[in-house]
Design an enzyme around this catalytic site. Structure first.
Site, mmCIF file in Angstrom:
data_model
loop_
_atom_site.group_PDB
_atom_site.id
_atom_site.type_symbol
_atom_site.label_atom_id
_atom_site.label_comp_id
_atom_site.label_asym_id
_atom_site.label_seq_id
_atom_site.Cartn_x
_atom_site.Cartn_y
_atom_site.Cartn_z
ATOM 1 N N ARG A 231 0.851 -1.187 0.000
ATOM 2 C CA ARG A 231 0.000 0.000 0.000
ATOM 3 C C ARG A 231 0.893 1.245 0.000
ATOM 4 O O ARG A 231 1.910 1.292 0.713
ATOM 5 C CB ARG A 231 -0.920 0.031 1.237
ATOM 6 C CG ARG A 231 -2.122 -0.899 1.153
ATOM 7 C CD ARG A 231 -3.131 -0.475 0.083
ATOM 8 N NE ARG A 231 -4.266 -1.391 -0.022
ATOM 9 C CZ ARG A 231 -4.345 -2.440 -0.828
ATOM 10 N NH1 ARG A 231 -3.333 -2.750 -1.619
ATOM 11 N NH2 ARG A 231 -5.432 -3.190 -0.875
ATOM 12 N N ASP A 255 4.522 -0.376 -6.979
ATOM 13 C CA ASP A 255 3.255 -0.717 -7.641
ATOM 14 C C ASP A 255 2.116 0.084 -7.019
ATOM 15 O O ASP A 255 0.993 0.055 -7.522
ATOM 16 C CB ASP A 255 2.975 -2.224 -7.492
ATOM 17 C CG ASP A 255 1.726 -2.641 -8.258
ATOM 18 O OD1 ASP A 255 1.655 -2.340 -9.469
ATOM 19 O OD2 ASP A 255 0.814 -3.235 -7.655
ATOM 20 N N GLU A 260 -2.374 7.584 -4.943
ATOM 21 C CA GLU A 260 -2.714 6.943 -6.224
ATOM 22 C C GLU A 260 -4.184 7.022 -6.605
ATOM 23 O O GLU A 260 -4.537 6.888 -7.784
ATOM 24 C CB GLU A 260 -2.302 5.464 -6.196
ATOM 25 C CG GLU A 260 -3.200 4.591 -5.327
ATOM 26 C CD GLU A 260 -2.796 3.116 -5.319
ATOM 27 O OE1 GLU A 260 -1.597 2.831 -5.161
ATOM 28 O OE2 GLU A 260 -3.684 2.268 -5.470
ATOM 29 N N HIS A 292 -0.606 -0.149 -9.749
ATOM 30 C CA HIS A 292 -1.359 -1.085 -8.905
ATOM 31 C C HIS A 292 -1.847 -2.286 -9.726
ATOM 32 O O HIS A 292 -3.032 -2.608 -9.750
ATOM 33 C CB HIS A 292 -2.541 -0.378 -8.227
ATOM 34 C CG HIS A 292 -2.917 -1.033 -6.921
ATOM 35 N ND1 HIS A 292 -3.172 -0.334 -5.772
ATOM 36 C CD2 HIS A 292 -3.076 -2.338 -6.580
ATOM 37 C CE1 HIS A 292 -3.478 -1.175 -4.796
ATOM 38 N NE2 HIS A 292 -3.417 -2.395 -5.264
HETATM 39 P P1 NAI Z 1 -1.849 -11.276 5.089
HETATM 40 O O1 NAI Z 1 -2.913 -10.785 5.994
HETATM 41 O O2 NAI Z 1 -1.814 -12.718 4.693
HETATM 42 O O3 NAI Z 1 -0.410 -10.929 5.693
HETATM 43 C C1 NAI Z 1 -0.064 -9.685 6.223
HETATM 44 C C2 NAI Z 1 1.058 -9.907 7.226
HETATM 45 O O4 NAI Z 1 1.512 -8.621 7.642
HETATM 46 C C3 NAI Z 1 0.619 -10.658 8.489
HETATM 47 O O5 NAI Z 1 1.523 -11.709 8.749
HETATM 48 C C4 NAI Z 1 0.646 -9.594 9.576
HETATM 49 O O6 NAI Z 1 0.982 -10.116 10.851
HETATM 50 C C5 NAI Z 1 1.728 -8.681 9.047
HETATM 51 N N1 NAI Z 1 1.706 -7.327 9.618
HETATM 52 C C6 NAI Z 1 0.646 -6.565 9.978
HETATM 53 N N2 NAI Z 1 1.055 -5.360 10.441
HETATM 54 C C7 NAI Z 1 2.412 -5.376 10.356
HETATM 55 C C8 NAI Z 1 3.422 -4.439 10.682
HETATM 56 N N3 NAI Z 1 3.126 -3.257 11.196
HETATM 57 N N4 NAI Z 1 4.699 -4.797 10.474
HETATM 58 C C9 NAI Z 1 5.018 -6.009 9.966
HETATM 59 N N5 NAI Z 1 4.112 -6.943 9.649
HETATM 60 C C10 NAI Z 1 2.830 -6.624 9.835
HETATM 61 O O7 NAI Z 1 -1.937 -10.338 3.797
HETATM 62 P P2 NAI Z 1 -1.440 -10.652 2.320
HETATM 63 O O8 NAI Z 1 -2.493 -11.392 1.578
HETATM 64 O O9 NAI Z 1 -0.076 -11.217 2.372
HETATM 65 O O10 NAI Z 1 -1.402 -9.178 1.696
HETATM 66 C C11 NAI Z 1 -0.521 -8.193 2.186
HETATM 67 C C12 NAI Z 1 -0.900 -6.857 1.597
HETATM 68 O O11 NAI Z 1 -0.630 -6.843 0.190
HETATM 69 C C13 NAI Z 1 -2.397 -6.505 1.658
HETATM 70 O O12 NAI Z 1 -2.763 -5.983 2.920
HETATM 71 C C14 NAI Z 1 -2.515 -5.469 0.573
HETATM 72 O O13 NAI Z 1 -2.266 -4.195 1.139
HETATM 73 C C15 NAI Z 1 -1.392 -5.820 -0.397
HETATM 74 N N6 NAI Z 1 -1.902 -6.289 -1.692
HETATM 75 C C16 NAI Z 1 -1.523 -5.598 -2.821
HETATM 76 C C17 NAI Z 1 -1.960 -6.002 -4.070
HETATM 77 C C18 NAI Z 1 -1.542 -5.292 -5.325
HETATM 78 O O14 NAI Z 1 -2.148 -5.514 -6.377
HETATM 79 N N7 NAI Z 1 -0.534 -4.456 -5.296
HETATM 80 C C19 NAI Z 1 -2.868 -7.146 -4.206
HETATM 81 C C20 NAI Z 1 -3.168 -7.836 -2.970
HETATM 82 C C21 NAI Z 1 -2.702 -7.388 -1.754
#
Ligand code: NAI
Length: 326
Positions: A231, A255, A260, A292
């Protein structure tokens, strides 16, 4: 028949939604416009809305949705930072697609890094002009380098697997470390100090807004490469620009961008883009920006549509799933 309004809908969204809504009691109306205070009126008469990353689902919009009798907000993405969950609490449920293909985002991250570090983006332009010089294209090997992964959830892990496949040393930081992750967990400061490449894979929260800022950049190695496919607001863009100007940051692969929402997914070619920060970034030779699009694969789009339709059906059958709450 349930009626749903799909906001910020693009041509590539439709085949998946058509496929998975076919034969179901769900009628979809696609709107290219984003959901926000000005467009929420379009949701009147619908049972629910299907929204994406840059729709603004704030308390005003939620009040209006409730007023119009809209019963469900179905996010067709994983992140939910654009929804005021406190305003929705107890009034209108919010569901999401928690995982639709973590490898899709992880592979895009590695694609950006390889492109940047091996200068593929520049070589492409040179050879198209029949310029076969390779001056200034010296990159570095990934093998043996240290990559720091912030956030070891589904996408972070998929990215770690790829990095391990490249023979990299993987250090990681997560507020909830997991023993099964094939990486060495370290403190954030140690990650900053040791990493040749830093990749962000945590969700945006109040606590980690601008986790990459001038102080954290000061702790990094000279020449560090920063990738953000998570993000935009995780990075203080001005601090990043300063870091690049000072040659502390060697390259950035972005990305996502903190401002954005009114720019990405739109065609501004032929216009003067008013965002000076973004244009400064794009003008830098060691910055790659994609709009994105890390989620954009056939597999992910189908998973998104299938889960969203299942979320809607389950909710109206009384078994809510994939709900996000404050
Ligand atoms: P997830 O929920 O499986 O994993 C997120 C991880 O981040 C968790 O292990 C959590 O404990 C950790 N976390 C939370 N706050 C934190 C912090 N302050 N410091 C370090 N770690 C922290 O989520 P997933 O599926 O892996 O997605 C991650 C992010 O990717 C989403 O929240 C979204 O923002 C982004 N995303 C971007 C996309 C794109 O097209 N560019 C598409 C899909 C997701």
């Amino acid at each position: 028949m349930l009626k749903f309004a799909v906001f910020d809908s693009r041509e590539y969204d439709r085949p998946g939604f058509d496929k998975f809504s076919e034969g179901k009691d769900i009628e979809l109306k696609h709107y290219e416009t984003k959901l926000n205070a000005d467009t929420v009126i379009l949701a009147k008469g619908y049972d629910g809305v299907i929204v994406f990353v840059n729709d603004t689902v704030d308390s005003f919009v939620i009040d209006k949705l409730c007023q119009y009798g809209v019963k469900l907000i179905a996010l067709r993405c994983a992140g939910f930072n654009n929804v005021d969950l406190n305003a929705a609490k107890g009034r209108i449920p919010v569901v999401r697609v928690p995982a639709y293909s973590p490898r899709t985002v992880a592979e895009h991250t590695m694609a950006m890094l390889l492109t940047s570090i091996r200068r593929i983006h520049k070589a492409y332009i040179r050879t198209r002009n029949f310029n076969f010089s390779v001056n200034d294209f010296t990159g570095f090997e990934f093998y043996g380098k240290t990559v720091g992964v912030i956030g070891t959830g589904k996408i972070g892990r998929a990215f770690i697997d790829i990095c391990n496949g490249f023979g990299m040393n993987v250090v990681a930081y997560d507020i909830y470390p997991d023993e099964s992750v094939k990486a060495e967990y370290v403190t954030l400061d140690e990650l900053f100090a040791r990493s040749d490449i830093i990749s962000l894979h945590c969700p945006l929260t109040k606590e980690n807004r601008h986790i990459i800022n001038s102080e954290s950049i000061a702790k990094m190695k000279k020449g560090v490469v920063i990738a953000n496919t998570s993000r935009g607001l995780l990075i203080d863009t001005q601090a990043l620009i300063n870091g690049i100007k000072e040659k502390k940051v060697g390259a950035a692969c972005l990305d996502v961008y903190e401002e954005e929402s009114d720019i990405f997914f739109e065609d501004f070619s032929g216009h003067i883009v008013q965002d000076d920060t973004l244009t400064r970034l794009i003008a830098m030779p060691n910055v790659i920006v994609t709009s994105h699009q890390a989620f954009l694969t056939k597999e992910a789009l189908e998973n998104i549509a299938e889960t969203t339709i299942n979320n809607i059906e389950s909710f109206f059958k009384g078994n809510i799933c994939n709900e996000v709450t404050a």
